[in-house]
Design a protein around this motif. Structure first.
Motif, PDB file in Angstrom:
ATOM      1  N   ARG A 153     -11.727 -61.629  93.837  1.00  0.00           N
ATOM      2  CA  ARG A 153     -12.270 -62.430  92.741  1.00  0.00           C
ATOM      3  C   ARG A 153     -13.092 -63.356  93.331  1.00  0.00           C
ATOM      4  O   ARG A 153     -12.938 -63.843  94.232  1.00  0.00           O
ATOM      5  CB  ARG A 153     -11.281 -63.258  91.672  1.00  0.00           C
ATOM      6  N   LYS A 154     -14.440 -63.481  92.753  1.00  0.00           N
ATOM      7  CA  LYS A 154     -15.350 -64.549  93.388  1.00  0.00           C
ATOM      8  C   LYS A 154     -15.676 -65.593  92.223  1.00  0.00           C
ATOM      9  O   LYS A 154     -16.094 -65.287  91.021  1.00  0.00           O
ATOM     10  CB  LYS A 154     -16.590 -63.825  93.620  1.00  0.00           C
ATOM     11  N   ILE A 155     -15.558 -66.838  92.538  1.00  0.00           N
ATOM     12  CA  ILE A 155     -15.843 -68.043  91.688  1.00  0.00           C
ATOM     13  C   ILE A 155     -16.461 -69.057  92.477  1.00  0.00           C
ATOM     14  O   ILE A 155     -16.206 -69.252  93.647  1.00  0.00           O
ATOM     15  CB  ILE A 155     -14.633 -68.596  91.011  1.00  0.00           C
ATOM     16  N   THR A 156     -17.803 -69.290  91.857  1.00  0.00           N
ATOM     17  CA  THR A 156     -18.673 -70.156  92.725  1.00  0.00           C
ATOM     18  C   THR A 156     -18.790 -71.524  91.950  1.00  0.00           C
ATOM     19  O   THR A 156     -18.653 -71.570  90.761  1.00  0.00           O
ATOM     20  CB  THR A 156     -19.996 -69.779  93.192  1.00  0.00           C
ATOM     21  N   ALA A 157     -19.177 -72.457  92.595  1.00  0.00           N
ATOM     22  CA  ALA A 157     -19.329 -73.917  92.049  1.00  0.00           C
ATOM     23  C   ALA A 157     -20.617 -73.743  91.219  1.00  0.00           C
ATOM     24  O   ALA A 157     -20.634 -74.482  90.154  1.00  0.00           O
ATOM     25  CB  ALA A 157     -19.477 -75.036  93.154  1.00  0.00           C
ATOM     26  N   HIS A 158     -21.714 -73.059  91.746  1.00  0.00           N
ATOM     27  CA  HIS A 158     -23.064 -73.010  91.131  1.00  0.00           C
ATOM     28  C   HIS A 158     -22.920 -72.337  89.812  1.00  0.00           C
ATOM     29  O   HIS A 158     -23.447 -72.945  88.785  1.00  0.00           O
ATOM     30  CB  HIS A 158     -23.927 -72.155  92.213  1.00  0.00           C
ATOM     31  N   CYS A 159     -22.341 -71.164  89.789  1.00  0.00           N
ATOM     32  CA  CYS A 159     -22.104 -70.387  88.520  1.00  0.00           C
ATOM     33  C   CYS A 159     -21.192 -71.108  87.571  1.00  0.00           C
ATOM     34  O   CYS A 159     -21.408 -71.127  86.233  1.00  0.00           O
ATOM     35  CB  CYS A 159     -21.604 -69.026  88.885  1.00  0.00           C
ATOM     36  N   SER A 160     -20.238 -71.797  88.101  1.00  0.00           N
ATOM     37  CA  SER A 160     -19.206 -72.671  87.083  1.00  0.00           C
ATOM     38  C   SER A 160     -20.019 -73.677  86.616  1.00  0.00           C
ATOM     39  O   SER A 160     -19.940 -73.974  85.224  1.00  0.00           O
ATOM     40  CB  SER A 160     -17.805 -72.908  87.641  1.00  0.00           C
ATOM     41  N   GLU A 161     -20.717 -74.409  87.335  1.00  0.00           N
ATOM     42  CA  GLU A 161     -21.545 -75.543  86.773  1.00  0.00           C
ATOM     43  C   GLU A 161     -22.477 -75.302  85.774  1.00  0.00           C
ATOM     44  O   GLU A 161     -22.690 -75.846  84.835  1.00  0.00           O
ATOM     45  CB  GLU A 161     -22.023 -76.514  88.241  1.00  0.00           C
ATOM     46  N   ARG A 162     -23.285 -74.381  85.999  1.00  0.00           N
ATOM     47  CA  ARG A 162     -24.593 -74.024  84.894  1.00  0.00           C
ATOM     48  C   ARG A 162     -23.690 -73.437  83.625  1.00  0.00           C
ATOM     49  O   ARG A 162     -24.508 -73.633  82.735  1.00  0.00           O
ATOM     50  CB  ARG A 162     -25.466 -72.959  85.555  1.00  0.00           C
ATOM     51  N   ILE A 163     -22.889 -72.650  83.588  1.00  0.00           N
ATOM     52  CA  ILE A 163     -22.383 -72.020  82.660  1.00  0.00           C
ATOM     53  C   ILE A 163     -21.547 -73.446  81.531  1.00  0.00           C
ATOM     54  O   ILE A 163     -21.939 -73.530  80.511  1.00  0.00           O
ATOM     55  CB  ILE A 163     -21.333 -70.992  82.582  1.00  0.00           C
ATOM     56  N   ALA A 164     -21.035 -74.331  82.322  1.00  0.00           N
ATOM     57  CA  ALA A 164     -20.447 -75.477  81.791  1.00  0.00           C
ATOM     58  C   ALA A 164     -21.688 -76.519  81.086  1.00  0.00           C
ATOM     59  O   ALA A 164     -21.284 -76.600  79.908  1.00  0.00           O
ATOM     60  CB  ALA A 164     -19.753 -76.277  82.825  1.00  0.00           C
ATOM     61  N   ARG A 165     -22.714 -76.503  81.794  1.00  0.00           N
ATOM     62  CA  ARG A 165     -23.785 -77.170  81.439  1.00  0.00           C
ATOM     63  C   ARG A 165     -24.212 -76.596  79.913  1.00  0.00           C
ATOM     64  O   ARG A 165     -24.645 -77.337  79.228  1.00  0.00           O
ATOM     65  CB  ARG A 165     -24.850 -77.382  82.367  1.00  0.00           C
ATOM     66  N   ARG A 166     -24.501 -75.258  80.109  1.00  0.00           N
ATOM     67  CA  ARG A 166     -24.824 -74.691  78.907  1.00  0.00           C
ATOM     68  C   ARG A 166     -23.892 -74.786  77.555  1.00  0.00           C
ATOM     69  O   ARG A 166     -24.369 -75.104  76.383  1.00  0.00           O
ATOM     70  CB  ARG A 166     -25.201 -73.210  78.973  1.00  0.00           C
ATOM     71  N   ALA A 167     -22.496 -74.963  78.072  1.00  0.00           N
ATOM     72  CA  ALA A 167     -21.656 -75.186  76.849  1.00  0.00           C
ATOM     73  C   ALA A 167     -21.624 -76.538  76.498  1.00  0.00           C
ATOM     74  O   ALA A 167     -21.717 -76.732  75.146  1.00  0.00           O
ATOM     75  CB  ALA A 167     -20.342 -74.756  77.744  1.00  0.00           C
ATOM     76  N   PHE A 168     -22.010 -77.430  77.352  1.00  0.00           N
ATOM     77  CA  PHE A 168     -21.972 -78.866  76.728  1.00  0.00           C
ATOM     78  C   PHE A 168     -23.353 -79.150  76.058  1.00  0.00           C
ATOM     79  O   PHE A 168     -23.052 -79.953  74.749  1.00  0.00           O
ATOM     80  CB  PHE A 168     -22.040 -79.697  77.928  1.00  0.00           C
ATOM     81  N   GLU A 169     -24.348 -78.381  76.403  1.00  0.00           N
ATOM     82  CA  GLU A 169     -25.740 -78.710  75.764  1.00  0.00           C
ATOM     83  C   GLU A 169     -25.543 -78.021  74.272  1.00  0.00           C
ATOM     84  O   GLU A 169     -26.127 -78.725  73.223  1.00  0.00           O
ATOM     85  CB  GLU A 169     -26.724 -78.073  76.536  1.00  0.00           C
ATOM     86  N   ALA A 171     -22.698 -77.626  72.545  1.00  0.00           N
ATOM     87  CA  ALA A 171     -21.663 -78.470  71.802  1.00  0.00           C
ATOM     88  C   ALA A 171     -22.391 -79.736  71.163  1.00  0.00           C
ATOM     89  O   ALA A 171     -22.072 -80.221  70.176  1.00  0.00           O
ATOM     90  CB  ALA A 171     -20.507 -78.943  72.713  1.00  0.00           C
ATOM     91  N   MET A 172     -23.497 -80.264  71.835  1.00  0.00           N
ATOM     92  CA  MET A 172     -24.163 -81.314  71.540  1.00  0.00           C
ATOM     93  C   MET A 172     -24.939 -81.209  70.265  1.00  0.00           C
ATOM     94  O   MET A 172     -25.078 -82.044  69.392  1.00  0.00           O
ATOM     95  CB  MET A 172     -25.141 -81.860  72.435  1.00  0.00           C
ATOM     96  N   LYS A 173     -25.239 -79.683  70.053  1.00  0.00           N
ATOM     97  CA  LYS A 173     -25.943 -79.317  68.787  1.00  0.00           C
ATOM     98  C   LYS A 173     -24.802 -78.952  67.638  1.00  0.00           C
ATOM     99  O   LYS A 173     -25.418 -78.793  66.563  1.00  0.00           O
ATOM    100  CB  LYS A 173     -26.619 -78.067  69.107  1.00  0.00           C
ATOM    101  N   ARG A 174     -23.488 -78.848  67.938  1.00  0.00           N
ATOM    102  CA  ARG A 174     -22.630 -78.458  67.044  1.00  0.00           C
ATOM    103  C   ARG A 174     -21.729 -79.533  66.656  1.00  0.00           C
ATOM    104  O   ARG A 174     -21.835 -80.847  66.603  1.00  0.00           O
ATOM    105  CB  ARG A 174     -21.852 -77.194  67.732  1.00  0.00           C
ATOM    106  N   ARG A 175     -20.468 -79.391  66.899  1.00  0.00           N
ATOM    107  CA  ARG A 175     -19.317 -80.302  66.546  1.00  0.00           C
ATOM    108  C   ARG A 175     -18.949 -81.162  68.077  1.00  0.00           C
ATOM    109  O   ARG A 175     -17.836 -81.947  67.669  1.00  0.00           O
ATOM    110  CB  ARG A 175     -18.150 -79.751  65.887  1.00  0.00           C
ATOM    111  N   LYS A 176     -19.589 -80.970  69.087  1.00  0.00           N
ATOM    112  CA  LYS A 176     -19.383 -82.075  70.105  1.00  0.00           C
ATOM    113  C   LYS A 176     -17.832 -81.947  70.575  1.00  0.00           C
ATOM    114  O   LYS A 176     -17.344 -82.844  70.870  1.00  0.00           O
ATOM    115  CB  LYS A 176     -19.473 -83.360  69.899  1.00  0.00           C
ATOM    116  N   LYS A 177     -17.496 -80.516  70.947  1.00  0.00           N
ATOM    117  CA  LYS A 177     -16.234 -80.456  71.657  1.00  0.00           C
ATOM    118  C   LYS A 177     -16.300 -79.349  72.128  1.00  0.00           C
ATOM    119  O   LYS A 177     -16.761 -78.177  71.898  1.00  0.00           O
ATOM    120  CB  LYS A 177     -15.260 -80.023  70.575  1.00  0.00           C
ATOM    121  N   VAL A 178     -15.775 -79.183  73.741  1.00  0.00           N
ATOM    122  CA  VAL A 178     -15.590 -78.023  74.645  1.00  0.00           C
ATOM    123  C   VAL A 178     -14.440 -77.795  74.993  1.00  0.00           C
ATOM    124  O   VAL A 178     -13.574 -78.834  75.403  1.00  0.00           O
ATOM    125  CB  VAL A 178     -16.725 -78.295  75.882  1.00  0.00           C
TER     126      VAL A 178
END
Length: 354
Positions: A153-169, A171-178
């Motif tokens: 299994r491979k997990i990288t900081a880069h891929c984790s950071e960018r999917i997290a950022r898309r999730a928070f973005e 959430a800001m348009k919805r109910r603001k919860k991640v």
């Protein structure tokens, strides 16, 4: 704008054809100026070219404004060395479509599924427990001996950071919860790295509430209290499994739209499989594909700053609900009597008439 359409296997050509028919209605009503080109993937491509996915198709796809990808019968493909390339993985890796966005919401008028659910799963799609997408060269599963198999299994900081950022973005348009999904009590390094990146991104979004849940506990929480969740962010494997559960809880996996997106390109792809047992029988439910194409239009509208594209996608989404609200207008899997094509024609008519 140009859309590349790849019908795929099984019911793929049927549901894709229906979705494009609905899209054409939106194209006319909202004067989008969309044009469509077609190419082959899957078994048709294998027969013609000796591979289910040609590299030139990926290169061609990069030149389009959007992609519509039909279902694939991956499990029935021959070995990779005989041309059986995983089409979805090829697109996700080849075009860096790292964000697999999968909404799941309850429709009260269907009288099925979990109550009051309206969530979106943001699934990282380019690494994780998938042996075809986490090695530069080679395959991430091996058998040192006949009675031993190892998967990497491979997990990288880069891929984790960018999917997290898309999730928070989002959430800001919805109910603001991640809600971040992990199994850090067992995968201390890999899930630990993912969770660290999610928490790091959370500092840039102080208005968004963050919590985290163990993946095994999450299955219970989704069944028991799905209404508590807004945006769920997960690594590839967890997100894949949870999105199928959430979609079925919404009433049916056939009601689940899905897109795969990079920072510059988006691909609509139904969440379900190719259902070869009903291929050609006009029995498929095209809802997932129609909603996926609607999501594609909304993504394009947002990234190209086009109100028309966004409104067209919203109109397609609303038209699906309008048709589904009438029990007589549903497909057989939802208790109705309409075939795939007739259902799509009803949706297209609603888009045209508003």
């Amino acid at each position: 704008m140009r859309i590349l359409v790849l019908p795929g296997d099984g019911i793929g050509p049927e549901i894709t054809g229906v979705a494009i028919n609905v899209l054409n209605a939106a194209n006319d009503v909202f004067d989008l100026g969309l044009t469509f080109d077609y190419d082959d993937v899957g078994f048709v491509s294998l027969e013609k070219y000796g591979t289910t996915l040609r590299e030139e198709v990926l290169e061609r796809a990069k030149t389009y404004d959007g992609i519509v990808l039909g279902t694939q019968s991956h499990m029935d493909y021959p070995a990779v060395e005989k041309g059986g390339r995983n089409v979805s993985a090829g697109f996700r890796i080849g075009l860096d479509l790292y964000a697999n966005v999968r909404p799941a919401r309850t429709r009260p008028f269907l009288d099925r599924g979990a109550p009051n659910m309206d969530l979106v799963i943001m699934r990282e799609a380019t690494e994780g427990f998938y042996p075809d997408r986490n090695m530069t060269v080679g395959w991430a599963e091996l058998m040192p001996s006949p009675d031993m198999a190892i998967s990497i299994r491979k997990i990288t900081a880069h891929c984790s950071e960018r999917i997290a950022r898309r999730a928070f973005e989002l959430a800001m348009k919805r109910r603001k919860k991640v809600t971040a999904i992990h199994k850090v009590n067992s995968f201390k390094l890999t899930d630990g790295l993912f969770l660290d990146q999610v928490r790091k991104v959370a500092k840039d979004f102080p208005e968004v509430q963050l919590d985290d849940v163990l993946v095994d506990a999450m299955t219970a929480h989704l069944v028991r209290t799905p209404s508590r969740f807004d945006v769920i962010v997960a690594t590839n494997f967890y997100g894949d499994i949870l999105s199928d559960l959430a979609s079925e809880l919404s009433g049916s996996i056939g009601l689940a739209g899905s897109i795969m997106a990079s920072d510059t390109l988006c691909c609509a792809q139904a969440q379900h499989g190719s259902a070869p047992d009903i291929q050609g029988l006009d029995r498929a439910n095209p809802t997932s594909m129609i909603l996926s194409v609607a999501m594609l239009l909304q993504w394009m509208g947002e990234h190209h700053k086009s109100d028309a594209l966004w409104k067209a996608g919203s109109a397609m989404d609303a038209a699906v609900d309008h048709v589904l609200a009438d029990p007589a207008s549903r497909t057989a899997d939802l208790g109705g009597s309409l075939g795939c094509k007739a259902f799509g024609e009803r949706v297209a008519d609603v888009v045209r008439t508003g």
